[in-house]
Design a protein around this motif. Sequence first.
Motif, PDB file in Angstrom:
ATOM      1  N   ILE A  54       4.795  -1.188 -11.704  1.00 25.92           N
ATOM      2  CA  ILE A  54       4.909  -2.085 -10.559  1.00 25.92           C
ATOM      3  C   ILE A  54       4.024  -3.303 -10.796  1.00 25.92           C
ATOM      4  O   ILE A  54       2.817  -3.168 -11.009  1.00 25.92           O
ATOM      5  CB  ILE A  54       4.520  -1.386  -9.239  1.00 25.92           C
ATOM      6  CG1 ILE A  54       5.487  -0.247  -8.930  1.00 25.92           C
ATOM      7  CG2 ILE A  54       4.496  -2.387  -8.088  1.00 25.92           C
ATOM      8  CD1 ILE A  54       5.140   0.548  -7.681  1.00 25.92           C
TER       9      ILE A  54
ATOM     10  N   THR B 109       2.681   1.703  -3.503  1.00 27.09           N
ATOM     11  CA  THR B 109       1.800   2.237  -4.547  1.00 27.09           C
ATOM     12  C   THR B 109       1.508   3.724  -4.316  1.00 27.09           C
ATOM     13  O   THR B 109       1.372   4.486  -5.277  1.00 27.09           O
ATOM     14  CB  THR B 109       0.489   1.441  -4.623  1.00 27.09           C
ATOM     15  OG1 THR B 109      -0.154   1.419  -3.342  1.00 27.09           O
ATOM     16  CG2 THR B 109       0.747   0.015  -5.073  1.00 27.09           C
ATOM     17  N   ARG B 110       1.431   4.135  -3.058  1.00 25.54           N
ATOM     18  CA  ARG B 110       1.248   5.557  -2.760  1.00 25.54           C
ATOM     19  C   ARG B 110       2.479   6.366  -3.181  1.00 25.54           C
ATOM     20  O   ARG B 110       2.360   7.448  -3.765  1.00 25.54           O
ATOM     21  CB  ARG B 110       1.000   5.753  -1.255  1.00 25.54           C
ATOM     22  CG  ARG B 110      -0.354   5.258  -0.749  1.00 25.54           C
ATOM     23  CD  ARG B 110      -1.424   6.335  -0.823  1.00 25.54           C
ATOM     24  NE  ARG B 110      -1.047   7.531  -0.088  1.00 25.54           N
ATOM     25  CZ  ARG B 110      -1.212   7.697   1.224  1.00 25.54           C
ATOM     26  NH1 ARG B 110      -1.728   6.714   1.967  1.00 25.54           N
ATOM     27  NH2 ARG B 110      -0.869   8.831   1.800  1.00 25.54           N
TER      28      ARG B 110
ATOM     29  N   LEU C 279      -2.956  -3.414 -10.125  1.00 28.30           N
ATOM     30  CA  LEU C 279      -1.582  -3.774 -10.463  1.00 28.30           C
ATOM     31  C   LEU C 279      -1.553  -5.032 -11.329  1.00 28.30           C
ATOM     32  O   LEU C 279      -2.299  -5.983 -11.085  1.00 28.30           O
ATOM     33  CB  LEU C 279      -0.779  -4.032  -9.181  1.00 28.30           C
ATOM     34  CG  LEU C 279      -0.617  -2.829  -8.244  1.00 28.30           C
ATOM     35  CD1 LEU C 279       0.092  -3.254  -6.966  1.00 28.30           C
ATOM     36  CD2 LEU C 279       0.150  -1.700  -8.934  1.00 28.30           C
TER      37      LEU C 279
ATOM     38  N   ASN D  80       4.454   5.721  -5.491  1.00 27.46           N
ATOM     39  CA  ASN D  80       4.520   5.721  -6.945  1.00 27.46           C
ATOM     40  C   ASN D  80       3.571   6.754  -7.559  1.00 27.46           C
ATOM     41  O   ASN D  80       3.744   7.154  -8.706  1.00 27.46           O
ATOM     42  CB  ASN D  80       4.184   4.324  -7.475  1.00 27.46           C
ATOM     43  CG  ASN D  80       4.731   4.064  -8.856  1.00 27.46           C
ATOM     44  OD1 ASN D  80       5.822   4.520  -9.197  1.00 27.46           O
ATOM     45  ND2 ASN D  80       3.993   3.315  -9.652  1.00 27.46           N
ATOM     46  N   LYS D  81       2.574   7.177  -6.792  1.00 33.21           N
ATOM     47  CA  LYS D  81       1.571   8.108  -7.302  1.00 33.21           C
ATOM     48  C   LYS D  81       1.753   9.535  -6.811  1.00 33.21           C
ATOM     49  O   LYS D  81       1.232  10.468  -7.418  1.00 33.21           O
ATOM     50  CB  LYS D  81       0.172   7.623  -6.906  1.00 33.21           C
ATOM     51  CG  LYS D  81      -0.247   6.314  -7.555  1.00 33.21           C
ATOM     52  CD  LYS D  81      -1.592   5.854  -7.008  1.00 33.21           C
ATOM     53  CE  LYS D  81      -2.004   4.526  -7.617  1.00 33.21           C
ATOM     54  NZ  LYS D  81      -3.270   4.015  -7.028  1.00 33.21           N
TER      55      LYS D  81
ATOM     56  N   GLU E  48       0.831  -1.198   0.000  1.00 35.04           N
ATOM     57  CA  GLU E  48       0.000   0.000   0.000  1.00 35.04           C
ATOM     58  C   GLU E  48       0.869   1.253   0.000  1.00 35.04           C
ATOM     59  O   GLU E  48       0.621   2.208  -0.748  1.00 35.04           O
ATOM     60  CB  GLU E  48      -0.925  -0.018   1.223  1.00 35.04           C
ATOM     61  CG  GLU E  48      -2.042   1.027   1.187  1.00 35.04           C
ATOM     62  CD  GLU E  48      -1.622   2.374   1.758  1.00 35.04           C
ATOM     63  OE1 GLU E  48      -2.210   3.403   1.377  1.00 35.04           O
ATOM     64  OE2 GLU E  48      -0.686   2.403   2.582  1.00 35.04           O
TER      65      GLU E  48
ATOM     66  N   LEU F  97      -5.853  -3.046  -6.300  1.00 33.92           N
ATOM     67  CA  LEU F  97      -4.905  -1.948  -6.441  1.00 33.92           C
ATOM     68  C   LEU F  97      -4.635  -1.577  -7.895  1.00 33.92           C
ATOM     69  O   LEU F  97      -3.923  -0.614  -8.170  1.00 33.92           O
ATOM     70  CB  LEU F  97      -3.585  -2.310  -5.750  1.00 33.92           C
ATOM     71  CG  LEU F  97      -3.642  -2.449  -4.227  1.00 33.92           C
ATOM     72  CD1 LEU F  97      -2.343  -3.039  -3.698  1.00 33.92           C
ATOM     73  CD2 LEU F  97      -3.937  -1.102  -3.559  1.00 33.92           C
TER      74      LEU F  97
ATOM     75  N   SER G 109       6.571   7.864 -12.332  1.00 29.07           N
ATOM     76  CA  SER G 109       6.101   6.638 -11.683  1.00 29.07           C
ATOM     77  C   SER G 109       6.713   5.439 -12.385  1.00 29.07           C
ATOM     78  O   SER G 109       7.165   5.537 -13.534  1.00 29.07           O
ATOM     79  CB  SER G 109       4.570   6.538 -11.711  1.00 29.07           C
ATOM     80  OG  SER G 109       4.098   6.390 -13.037  1.00 29.07           O
TER      81      SER G 109
END
Length: 347
Positions: free
Chosen positions: A176, A142-143, A195, A145-146, A139, A193, A173
Motif C-alpha cells: 500500500i 492499514t489495519r 507507508l 492489511n495486517k 487507518e 504509518l 497483505s
Amino acid sequence: MIELGIGMFGDVQIDPTTGKIQPAAERMQQIVAEVKLMDEVGVDFFGIGEHHREDYAVASPEIILAAAATITKNIKLGSAVSVLSSADPVKLFQDFATVDLLSNGRAELMAGRGSFIESFPLFGYDLKDYADLFDEKLELLTRLNKQDTITWSGKFRKPLINQQIFPRPVNNSLPIWVAVGGTTSSVIRAARLGLPVMFAIIGGAPENFKPLFEMYQQAWVDNGHDMKDFQVGVHMHAFFGENAKTVADKYYPIYAGQMNRIGASRGWPPYQRSQYDFGRSIHGHLIVGDVNQAVEQILHTIEMFGLTRFSAHMDVGSPDHTDMMKSIELYGTQIIPKVKEALKKAE
C-alpha cells in the motif's frame, strides 16, 4: 534497485474543433493493449487513476487491473490513485486482494485524497470531512492489511466486530502506497504509518520538493521504521518519441488542451508554451523528448531525491494510441535499461 513504471489517468481524446469525446469503451480497450505492451517490453509497474468525469474513462481502477492481470506476466499492477476518502476500505481491500490473486501477487494499492472532488457527492460524502475521512479510512485500510480478523470502530461507518475479511491477498497483505501533493501533514502521516510515498510533481521546479522528501525520511526514522524498508517515488508527466523537437511540438497542443480544460474549473491562467518549454528543461517537471533527454532528466530526478521508484504519467490529454504505443516501447526497450545501467555503474 530502482523501479520505473507508467501511470495513467485514462484520459479520453477530445476533438479540439468539435468537442467530440472519445467513447470510454474504446479508450479502455486501448489501455489494456498498452499495459500488455508495457509487460512485454519490461516496464516494472503500471498505475491507473480513479475519476468520475466525462473526460476520463476509468472510474474503477481495480476492474481495469483485473483485465490486465489476465494478459500480463510480470508487471506490477496498481491504482494511481484510489480515492480512499470516498471509498469503503473493506470493499477496496477485497477488490485489490482479488486482483492480487488473479495476477499471482502483482497487485498494489495506492491511496490518495484525490485532487478532483466529484466522487464525494457521488458516494454521499461531505467535503467538509475531506481530511478526516482520509485519516480514518487510511487507518482502517492499514489495519485490514495486517489482520485477518478485525474489530474496529470509527466516525464514518458502522463498527466491525470480530469480522473476517475475505479473500486475502497472495502473501496475506498488499503493498500500500500513499500519494501526496505538497502538504507536510500528508508526508508525516505516511511516515508514521510506515507507508511508502509517491510524490506528484506536476508543476514548477522539482527541487522545491526536497524539503518534503527530507521531512518524510526524518519522520520515517523518528517513528522507528527501518531504512531498509524505505521506499519513495515521484510521478511526473512524460512522453517520448524518436526526435525530441518533433515529439515536443506534436504533444504540446494535446498537453496544453488538457491543462486548460482542468484549469478552467480551477481559475488557472491559459497554459503557455513558455511553461511547457521550461518544464522540459533539466530543472523542470515535464519529461517530454527523445531517449537521451529522458534518460538524463530521469537520472537527475532519481539522484536529486534518492528515489526507489519513478512513474512516468504518460496519457495526459490522451495522445493518439499509436503514439502512446511508441512512447511505451521506447521507455521499456531503451530508456529503462539505460537508466538502470547508469545507476548500476554509479554504485
